[in-house]
Design a protein around this motif. Structure first.
Motif, PDB file in Angstrom:
ATOM      1  N   ALA A   1       0.824  -1.211   0.000  1.00 30.72           N
ATOM      2  CA  ALA A   1       0.000   0.000   0.000  1.00 30.72           C
ATOM      3  C   ALA A   1       0.857   1.260   0.000  1.00 30.72           C
ATOM      4  O   ALA A   1       0.623   2.187   0.768  1.00 30.72           O
ATOM      5  N   GLY A   2       1.867   1.291  -0.872  1.00 29.26           N
ATOM      6  CA  GLY A   2       2.726   2.473  -0.958  1.00 29.26           C
ATOM      7  C   GLY A   2       2.303   3.361  -2.114  1.00 29.26           C
ATOM      8  O   GLY A   2       1.120   3.417  -2.475  1.00 29.26           O
ATOM      9  N   TYR A   3       3.288   4.041  -2.710  1.00 29.40           N
ATOM     10  CA  TYR A   3       2.998   5.010  -3.764  1.00 29.40           C
ATOM     11  C   TYR A   3       2.204   4.392  -4.922  1.00 29.40           C
ATOM     12  O   TYR A   3       1.094   4.825  -5.236  1.00 29.40           O
TER      13      TYR A   3
ATOM     14  N   THR B   1      12.100  -7.159  -4.920  1.00 25.38           N
ATOM     15  CA  THR B   1      12.478  -8.547  -4.641  1.00 25.38           C
ATOM     16  C   THR B   1      11.336  -9.343  -4.013  1.00 25.38           C
ATOM     17  O   THR B   1      11.463 -10.544  -3.814  1.00 25.38           O
ATOM     18  N   LYS B   2      10.240  -8.662  -3.703  1.00 27.21           N
ATOM     19  CA  LYS B   2       9.081  -9.366  -3.130  1.00 27.21           C
ATOM     20  C   LYS B   2       8.069  -9.759  -4.210  1.00 27.21           C
ATOM     21  O   LYS B   2       7.063 -10.387  -3.907  1.00 27.21           O
ATOM     22  N   HIS B   3       8.301  -9.354  -5.448  1.00 26.23           N
ATOM     23  CA  HIS B   3       7.265  -9.566  -6.471  1.00 26.23           C
ATOM     24  C   HIS B   3       7.043 -11.028  -6.827  1.00 26.23           C
ATOM     25  O   HIS B   3       5.911 -11.503  -6.859  1.00 26.23           O
TER      26      HIS B   3
ATOM     27  N   ASN C   1      15.250   8.263  -2.265  1.00 28.37           N
ATOM     28  CA  ASN C   1      13.813   8.281  -2.025  1.00 28.37           C
ATOM     29  C   ASN C   1      13.057   7.407  -3.032  1.00 28.37           C
ATOM     30  O   ASN C   1      13.195   7.640  -4.237  1.00 28.37           O
ATOM     31  N   PRO C   2      12.247   6.409  -2.622  1.00 26.86           N
ATOM     32  CA  PRO C   2      12.099   5.941  -1.243  1.00 26.86           C
ATOM     33  C   PRO C   2      13.376   5.237  -0.785  1.00 26.86           C
ATOM     34  O   PRO C   2      14.166   4.786  -1.633  1.00 26.86           O
ATOM     35  N   PRO C   3      13.604   5.122   0.528  1.00 24.63           N
ATOM     36  CA  PRO C   3      14.911   4.695   1.047  1.00 24.63           C
ATOM     37  C   PRO C   3      15.358   3.324   0.530  1.00 24.63           C
ATOM     38  O   PRO C   3      16.550   3.094   0.342  1.00 24.63           O
TER      39      PRO C   3
HETATM   40  N1  LIG Z   1       5.562   1.249 -13.200  1.00 31.06           N
HETATM   41  C1  LIG Z   1       5.913   2.364 -12.585  1.00 31.06           C
HETATM   42  O1  LIG Z   1       5.929   3.450 -13.169  1.00 31.06           O
HETATM   43  C2  LIG Z   1       6.264   2.320 -11.130  1.00 31.06           C
HETATM   44  C3  LIG Z   1       6.304   3.503 -10.377  1.00 31.06           C
HETATM   45  C4  LIG Z   1       6.614   3.401  -9.021  1.00 31.06           C
HETATM   46  C5  LIG Z   1       6.904   2.157  -8.463  1.00 31.06           C
HETATM   47  N2  LIG Z   1       6.885   1.042  -9.242  1.00 31.06           N
HETATM   48  C6  LIG Z   1       7.209  -0.277  -8.672  1.00 31.06           C
HETATM   49  O2  LIG Z   1       6.233  -0.580  -7.681  1.00 31.06           O
HETATM   50  C7  LIG Z   1       6.822  -1.204  -6.562  1.00 31.06           C
HETATM   51  C8  LIG Z   1       6.525  -0.379  -5.313  1.00 31.06           C
HETATM   52  O3  LIG Z   1       7.092   0.907  -5.433  1.00 31.06           O
HETATM   53  P1  LIG Z   1       6.554   2.137  -4.542  1.00 31.06           P
HETATM   54  O4  LIG Z   1       7.214   3.335  -5.090  1.00 31.06           O
HETATM   55  O5  LIG Z   1       5.078   2.079  -4.459  1.00 31.06           O
HETATM   56  O6  LIG Z   1       7.216   1.786  -3.129  1.00 31.06           O
HETATM   57  P2  LIG Z   1       6.680   2.194  -1.698  1.00 31.06           P
HETATM   58  O7  LIG Z   1       7.846   2.033  -0.787  1.00 31.06           O
HETATM   59  O8  LIG Z   1       5.995   3.514  -1.755  1.00 31.06           O
HETATM   60  O9  LIG Z   1       5.571   1.083  -1.378  1.00 31.06           O
HETATM   61  C9  LIG Z   1       5.864  -0.268  -1.177  1.00 31.06           C
HETATM   62  C10 LIG Z   1       4.919  -0.807  -0.087  1.00 31.06           C
HETATM   63  O10 LIG Z   1       5.070  -2.220   0.012  1.00 31.06           O
HETATM   64  C11 LIG Z   1       5.053  -2.567   1.412  1.00 31.06           C
HETATM   65  N3  LIG Z   1       5.704  -3.864   1.555  1.00 31.06           N
HETATM   66  C12 LIG Z   1       7.033  -4.153   1.592  1.00 31.06           C
HETATM   67  N4  LIG Z   1       7.224  -5.495   1.652  1.00 31.06           N
HETATM   68  C13 LIG Z   1       5.988  -6.055   1.666  1.00 31.06           C
HETATM   69  C14 LIG Z   1       5.529  -7.413   1.716  1.00 31.06           C
HETATM   70  N5  LIG Z   1       6.364  -8.435   1.756  1.00 31.06           N
HETATM   71  N6  LIG Z   1       4.185  -7.622   1.740  1.00 31.06           N
HETATM   72  C15 LIG Z   1       3.302  -6.580   1.700  1.00 31.06           C
HETATM   73  N7  LIG Z   1       3.697  -5.275   1.652  1.00 31.06           N
HETATM   74  C16 LIG Z   1       5.014  -5.033   1.613  1.00 31.06           C
HETATM   75  C17 LIG Z   1       5.757  -1.404   2.091  1.00 31.06           C
HETATM   76  O11 LIG Z   1       5.449  -1.346   3.466  1.00 31.06           O
HETATM   77  C18 LIG Z   1       5.210  -0.224   1.288  1.00 31.06           C
HETATM   78  O12 LIG Z   1       4.011   0.276   1.838  1.00 31.06           O
HETATM   79  C19 LIG Z   1       8.326  -1.301  -6.884  1.00 31.06           C
HETATM   80  O13 LIG Z   1       8.594  -2.571  -7.403  1.00 31.06           O
HETATM   81  C20 LIG Z   1       8.549  -0.264  -7.945  1.00 31.06           C
HETATM   82  O14 LIG Z   1       9.585  -0.619  -8.835  1.00 31.06           O
HETATM   83  C21 LIG Z   1       6.553   1.101 -10.541  1.00 31.06           C
END
Ligand SMILES: NC(=O)c1ccc[n+]([C@@H]2O[C@H](COP(=O)([O-])OP(=O)(O)OC[C@H]3O[C@@H](n4cnc5c(N)ncnc54)[C@H](O)[C@@H]3O)[C@@H](O)[C@H]2O)c1
Length: 325
Positions: free
Chosen positions: A11-13, A73-75, A154-156
């Motif tokens: 539930a992130g970005y 790496t969780k995908h 960012n993000p860390p």
């Molecule tokens: N296609 C695009 O344009 C695009 C843009 C941004 C991010 N992404 C991808 O989306 C993914 C997430 O990126 P983001 O920017 O939203 O990161 P983010 O850090 O904002 O959100 C990730 C969320 O996943 C949660 N999380 C971590 N491990 C978990 C697990 N094992 N089970 C359930 N929740 C878990 C974290 O607590 C966090 O809330 C990344 O793989 C990133 O590469 C793609």
């Protein structure tokens, strides 16, 4: 027909972006959210009218389709669990952070009747969809693509290869997919890179040849600073150049008088400009209407394979050759 029940893991970005796009699709209901940080899941569940699932397994068991939007790496493990349980899966890029895991997921997705789509959103962005149409109608000779990040702050977690799989898996994988999307399958790749402020390989230069005979260079730096445009594609044809600026605009020069025309996508809402609206719609279309996903598991696998090849070429100093299969 009943609405497609969607669950979001992460539930992130980007989980939030997909939830807000899906909320406007009347064929869908976002019904469950899970995040290892419960507060994040609660926040997204509240804004989407969904419930919080305490674990991924519970969520997978109670929805029709699962969005995997955790860090890289969780995908593959979560996506594998969801497709094995008979769910439709939308997996954010990268599909996996090793060719072995990507292959396992490809095999499972290929054996399933469910939709498996990978989040290579740029294919849907109007700038790149337009570029693709222009390329089909012309004969490209060569190309240059670059994708820079400003920082790994960012993000860390983007600074931690244990979570990203390596810088190329996080950001630049979009451009590897774009190269295939525009020019077809790759025949061979040579690459060099170096290590600077961040403790991982950075500043990549790759020379790529396609099965078609076309060739391209790719440059990608993790810490170049945020000078716009961070990403750009330049395609060189006979007396014709096509160039993109991020997902904002595409410029075309025809002939030798130096004039060019620019098509701007600047006024579009970001979710559309970046292709998120279109990729989510395509995913739901494939579920509701049947038919193949717009970005397949094979596409996701090939992108991972290209990233892995780039790292291998850098580490061995040798050219990587691709064989079909
Ligand atoms: N296609 C695009 O344009 C695009 C843009 C941004 C991010 N992404 C991808 O989306 C993914 C997430 O990126 P983001 O920017 O939203 O990161 P983010 O850090 O904002 O959100 C990730 C969320 O996943 C949660 N999380 C971590 N491990 C978990 C697990 N094992 N089970 C359930 N929740 C878990 C974290 O607590 C966090 O809330 C990344 O793989 C990133 O590469 C793609």
């Amino acid at each position: 027909m009943d609405r497609v029940k969607v669950g979001i893991i992460g539930a992130g970005y980007i989980g939030g972006v997909h939830a807000s796009v899906l909320a406007r699709d009347e064929r869908v209901i976002v019904s469950a959210v899970h995040d290892v940080e419960r507060e994040r899941a609660e926040r997204l569940a509240r804004s989407s009218g969904a419930t919080v699932s305490d674990d991924a397994e519970h969520l997978i068991g109670n929805v029709d389709a699962v969005y995997i939007t955790t860090p890289n790496t969780k995908h593959s493990e979560l996506a594998l669990a969801a497709i094995t349980a008979g769910r439709h899966v939308f997996c954010e890029k990268p599909m996996a952070t090793s060719p072995e895991n990507a292959r396992a997921l490809l095999d499972r997705a290929s054996a399933s009747s469910r939709v498996f789509q990978v989040g290579h959103n740029r294919r849907f962005a109007p700038v790149y969809a337009t570029l693709k149409q222009m390329i089909v109608a012309t004969k490209p000779h060569s190309a240059h693509v670059k994708m820079n990040r400003g920082e790994l702050i960012n993000p860390p977690w983007v600074a931690d290869p244990e979570i990203t799989g390596g810088f190329l898996y996080e950001t630049t994988i979009h451009m590897f997919d774009m190269l295939r999307f525009l020019f077809g399958d790759v025949k061979q790749m040579d690459a060099v890179a170096s290590v600077h402020e961040y403790p991982e390989l950075d500043d990549f230069s790759a020379l790529i040849t396609f099965n078609s005979g076309m060739h391209a260079t790719l440059a990608s730096s993790a810490d170049a600073g945020w000078l716009f445009p961070f990403e750009r594609v330049e395609v060189f044809c006979h007396h014709r150049t096509l160039t993109t600026r991020e997902m904002e605009s595409i410029a075309v020069s025809d002939g030798l008088d130096g004039r060019h025309t620019t098509t701007s996508m600047q006024q579009l809402p970001k979710e559309e400009k970046w292709g998120y609206v279109q990729e989510d719609r395509a995913f739901v279309d494939a579920i509701v209407e049947g038919g193949p996903p717009a970005v397949t598991a094979l596409d996701g696998f090939r992108a991972v394979e290209l990233v892995d090849a780039c790292y291998r070429s850098v580490k061995t100093g040798e050219r990587v050759h691709f064989t079909a299969g």
